[in-house]
Design a protein around this motif. Structure first.
Motif, PDB file in Angstrom:
ATOM      1  N   VAL A  62       0.845  -1.192   0.000  1.00  0.00           N
ATOM      2  CA  VAL A  62       0.000   0.000   0.000  1.00  0.00           C
ATOM      3  C   VAL A  62       0.883   1.246   0.000  1.00  0.00           C
ATOM      4  O   VAL A  62       0.663   2.176  -0.768  1.00  0.00           O
ATOM      5  CB  VAL A  62      -0.955  -0.006   1.223  1.00  0.00           C
ATOM      6  N   ASP A  63       1.893   1.276   0.861  1.00  0.00           N
ATOM      7  CA  ASP A  63       2.847   2.385   0.938  1.00  0.00           C
ATOM      8  C   ASP A  63       4.258   1.804   0.866  1.00  0.00           C
ATOM      9  O   ASP A  63       4.811   1.385   1.883  1.00  0.00           O
ATOM     10  CB  ASP A  63       2.650   3.170   2.233  1.00  0.00           C
ATOM     11  N   PRO A  64       4.843   1.762  -0.326  1.00  0.00           N
ATOM     12  CA  PRO A  64       6.171   1.159  -0.474  1.00  0.00           C
ATOM     13  C   PRO A  64       7.253   1.802   0.382  1.00  0.00           C
ATOM     14  O   PRO A  64       8.259   1.174   0.690  1.00  0.00           O
ATOM     15  CB  PRO A  64       6.489   1.333  -1.963  1.00  0.00           C
ATOM     16  N   GLY A  65       7.066   3.040   0.795  1.00  0.00           N
ATOM     17  CA  GLY A  65       8.066   3.726   1.585  1.00  0.00           C
ATOM     18  C   GLY A  65       7.937   3.518   3.081  1.00  0.00           C
ATOM     19  O   GLY A  65       8.803   3.928   3.846  1.00  0.00           O
ATOM     20  N   ALA A  66       6.864   2.864   3.512  1.00  0.00           N
ATOM     21  CA  ALA A  66       6.628   2.665   4.942  1.00  0.00           C
ATOM     22  C   ALA A  66       7.609   1.654   5.517  1.00  0.00           C
ATOM     23  O   ALA A  66       8.064   0.741   4.825  1.00  0.00           O
ATOM     24  CB  ALA A  66       5.195   2.184   5.172  1.00  0.00           C
ATOM     25  N   ALA A  67       7.914   1.828   6.807  1.00  0.00           N
ATOM     26  CA  ALA A  67       8.828   0.903   7.484  1.00  0.00           C
ATOM     27  C   ALA A  67       8.233  -0.500   7.530  1.00  0.00           C
ATOM     28  O   ALA A  67       8.902  -1.484   7.212  1.00  0.00           O
ATOM     29  CB  ALA A  67       9.122   1.398   8.893  1.00  0.00           C
ATOM     30  N   GLU A  68       6.984  -0.581   7.941  1.00  0.00           N
ATOM     31  CA  GLU A  68       6.289  -1.875   7.949  1.00  0.00           C
ATOM     32  C   GLU A  68       5.309  -1.882   6.780  1.00  0.00           C
ATOM     33  O   GLU A  68       4.339  -1.133   6.763  1.00  0.00           O
ATOM     34  CB  GLU A  68       5.543  -2.101   9.255  1.00  0.00           C
ATOM     35  N   ARG A  69       5.578  -2.707   5.828  1.00  0.00           N
ATOM     36  CA  ARG A  69       4.756  -2.722   4.613  1.00  0.00           C
ATOM     37  C   ARG A  69       3.471  -3.503   4.837  1.00  0.00           C
ATOM     38  O   ARG A  69       3.474  -4.570   5.439  1.00  0.00           O
ATOM     39  CB  ARG A  69       5.549  -3.312   3.463  1.00  0.00           C
ATOM     40  N   THR A  70       2.395  -2.937   4.314  1.00  0.00           N
ATOM     41  CA  THR A  70       1.099  -3.615   4.353  1.00  0.00           C
ATOM     42  C   THR A  70       0.606  -3.762   2.920  1.00  0.00           C
ATOM     43  O   THR A  70       1.033  -3.039   2.025  1.00  0.00           O
ATOM     44  CB  THR A  70       0.070  -2.822   5.190  1.00  0.00           C
ATOM     45  N   PHE A  71      -0.302  -4.728   2.744  1.00  0.00           N
ATOM     46  CA  PHE A  71      -0.779  -5.057   1.412  1.00  0.00           C
ATOM     47  C   PHE A  71      -2.300  -5.019   1.386  1.00  0.00           C
ATOM     48  O   PHE A  71      -2.954  -5.345   2.377  1.00  0.00           O
ATOM     49  CB  PHE A  71      -0.275  -6.449   1.009  1.00  0.00           C
ATOM     50  N   SER A  72      -2.852  -4.651   0.251  1.00  0.00           N
ATOM     51  CA  SER A  72      -4.304  -4.581   0.107  1.00  0.00           C
ATOM     52  C   SER A  72      -4.892  -5.986   0.020  1.00  0.00           C
ATOM     53  O   SER A  72      -4.178  -6.965  -0.239  1.00  0.00           O
ATOM     54  CB  SER A  72      -4.665  -3.794  -1.151  1.00  0.00           C
ATOM     55  N   ALA A  73      -6.185  -6.057   0.210  1.00  0.00           N
ATOM     56  CA  ALA A  73      -6.876  -7.337   0.102  1.00  0.00           C
ATOM     57  C   ALA A  73      -6.735  -7.916  -1.308  1.00  0.00           C
ATOM     58  O   ALA A  73      -6.705  -9.135  -1.488  1.00  0.00           O
ATOM     59  CB  ALA A  73      -8.344  -7.171   0.471  1.00  0.00           C
ATOM     60  N   GLU A  74      -6.613  -7.065  -2.301  1.00  0.00           N
ATOM     61  CA  GLU A  74      -6.419  -7.524  -3.681  1.00  0.00           C
ATOM     62  C   GLU A  74      -5.131  -8.338  -3.813  1.00  0.00           C
ATOM     63  O   GLU A  74      -5.062  -9.299  -4.584  1.00  0.00           O
ATOM     64  CB  GLU A  74      -6.381  -6.326  -4.624  1.00  0.00           C
ATOM     65  N   CYS A  75      -4.117  -7.979  -3.034  1.00  0.00           N
ATOM     66  CA  CYS A  75      -2.855  -8.730  -3.058  1.00  0.00           C
ATOM     67  C   CYS A  75      -3.043 -10.156  -2.560  1.00  0.00           C
ATOM     68  O   CYS A  75      -2.320 -11.058  -2.984  1.00  0.00           O
ATOM     69  CB  CYS A  75      -1.791  -8.025  -2.225  1.00  0.00           C
ATOM     70  N   LEU A  76      -4.021 -10.355  -1.681  1.00  0.00           N
ATOM     71  CA  LEU A  76      -4.302 -11.714  -1.202  1.00  0.00           C
ATOM     72  C   LEU A  76      -4.805 -12.582  -2.346  1.00  0.00           C
ATOM     73  O   LEU A  76      -4.390 -13.730  -2.488  1.00  0.00           O
ATOM     74  CB  LEU A  76      -5.312 -11.695  -0.053  1.00  0.00           C
ATOM     75  N   VAL A  77      -5.664 -12.038  -3.178  1.00  0.00           N
ATOM     76  CA  VAL A  77      -6.172 -12.787  -4.335  1.00  0.00           C
ATOM     77  C   VAL A  77      -5.014 -13.147  -5.262  1.00  0.00           C
ATOM     78  O   VAL A  77      -4.888 -14.294  -5.709  1.00  0.00           O
ATOM     79  CB  VAL A  77      -7.237 -11.957  -5.097  1.00  0.00           C
ATOM     80  N   VAL A  78      -4.137 -12.199  -5.513  1.00  0.00           N
ATOM     81  CA  VAL A  78      -2.980 -12.432  -6.384  1.00  0.00           C
ATOM     82  C   VAL A  78      -2.049 -13.471  -5.753  1.00  0.00           C
ATOM     83  O   VAL A  78      -1.580 -14.392  -6.431  1.00  0.00           O
ATOM     84  CB  VAL A  78      -2.225 -11.112  -6.660  1.00  0.00           C
ATOM     85  N   ALA A  79      -1.800 -13.343  -4.448  1.00  0.00           N
ATOM     86  CA  ALA A  79      -0.901 -14.273  -3.770  1.00  0.00           C
ATOM     87  C   ALA A  79      -1.462 -15.694  -3.747  1.00  0.00           C
ATOM     88  O   ALA A  79      -0.718 -16.666  -3.929  1.00  0.00           O
ATOM     89  CB  ALA A  79      -0.628 -13.788  -2.345  1.00  0.00           C
ATOM     90  N   ARG A  80      -2.768 -15.829  -3.542  1.00  0.00           N
ATOM     91  CA  ARG A  80      -3.370 -17.171  -3.562  1.00  0.00           C
ATOM     92  C   ARG A  80      -3.293 -17.784  -4.960  1.00  0.00           C
ATOM     93  O   ARG A  80      -3.037 -18.971  -5.114  1.00  0.00           O
ATOM     94  CB  ARG A  80      -4.815 -17.120  -3.074  1.00  0.00           C
ATOM     95  N   THR A  81      -3.518 -16.969  -5.968  1.00  0.00           N
ATOM     96  CA  THR A  81      -3.385 -17.452  -7.339  1.00  0.00           C
ATOM     97  C   THR A  81      -1.939 -17.863  -7.595  1.00  0.00           C
ATOM     98  O   THR A  81      -1.676 -18.910  -8.207  1.00  0.00           O
ATOM     99  CB  THR A  81      -3.826 -16.369  -8.343  1.00  0.00           C
ATOM    100  N   ALA A  82      -1.002 -17.068  -7.113  1.00  0.00           N
ATOM    101  CA  ALA A  82       0.425 -17.396  -7.259  1.00  0.00           C
ATOM    102  C   ALA A  82       0.743 -18.725  -6.590  1.00  0.00           C
ATOM    103  O   ALA A  82       1.467 -19.555  -7.146  1.00  0.00           O
ATOM    104  CB  ALA A  82       1.285 -16.283  -6.661  1.00  0.00           C
ATOM    105  N   CYS A  83       0.187 -18.946  -5.423  1.00  0.00           N
ATOM    106  CA  CYS A  83       0.418 -20.203  -4.702  1.00  0.00           C
ATOM    107  C   CYS A  83      -0.105 -21.396  -5.506  1.00  0.00           C
ATOM    108  O   CYS A  83       0.579 -22.413  -5.641  1.00  0.00           O
ATOM    109  CB  CYS A  83      -0.246 -20.144  -3.330  1.00  0.00           C
TER     110      CYS A  83
END
Length: 106
Positions: A45-66
């Motif tokens: 969501v914020d590539p410059g943040a110290a702790e990176r977080t990801f949108s729910a859409e990334c979960l769909v992409v990551a599950r497809t990747a898996c």
């Protein structure tokens, strides 16, 4: 006879996930997720943040990747390519549907 179980996870569209949460829900390792991030497949969501977080859409992409990784034994670069091609197909299909809707009925 093969029985396949499917897990359903409800994630709010605007809910952000930490890397560890994304790893747990997608069944990919944090290292795999970092590699997909390096390849531009998932974007924080914020590539410059110290702790990176990801949108729910990334979960769909990551599950497809898996699934791609497991089913076809692809490495991260192969998964990235397959996901890019799948997204391109979706966009082309959407364009085709839109063009068909504009055509006059016979």
């Amino acid at each position: 006879m093969r029985v396949e179980l499917t897990e359903v996870v409800r994630i709010e569209e605007h809910q952000d996930l930490s890397l560890s949460e994304l790893a747990e829900l997608s069944r990919l390792s944090e290292a795999d997720l970092r590699r997909l991030q390096e390849l531009g497949v998932i974007v924080p969501v914020d590539p410059g943040a110290a702790e990176r977080t990801f949108s729910a859409e990334c979960l769909v992409v990551a599950r497809t990747a898996c699934r791609l990784q497991q089913d076809f034994e692809l490495d991260a670069a192969g998964v990235a390519l397959a996901l890019t091609l799948l997204e391109r197909i979706r966009k082309l299909e959407a364009e085709l549907t839109e063009l068909k809707a504009r055509l006059p009925s016979p």
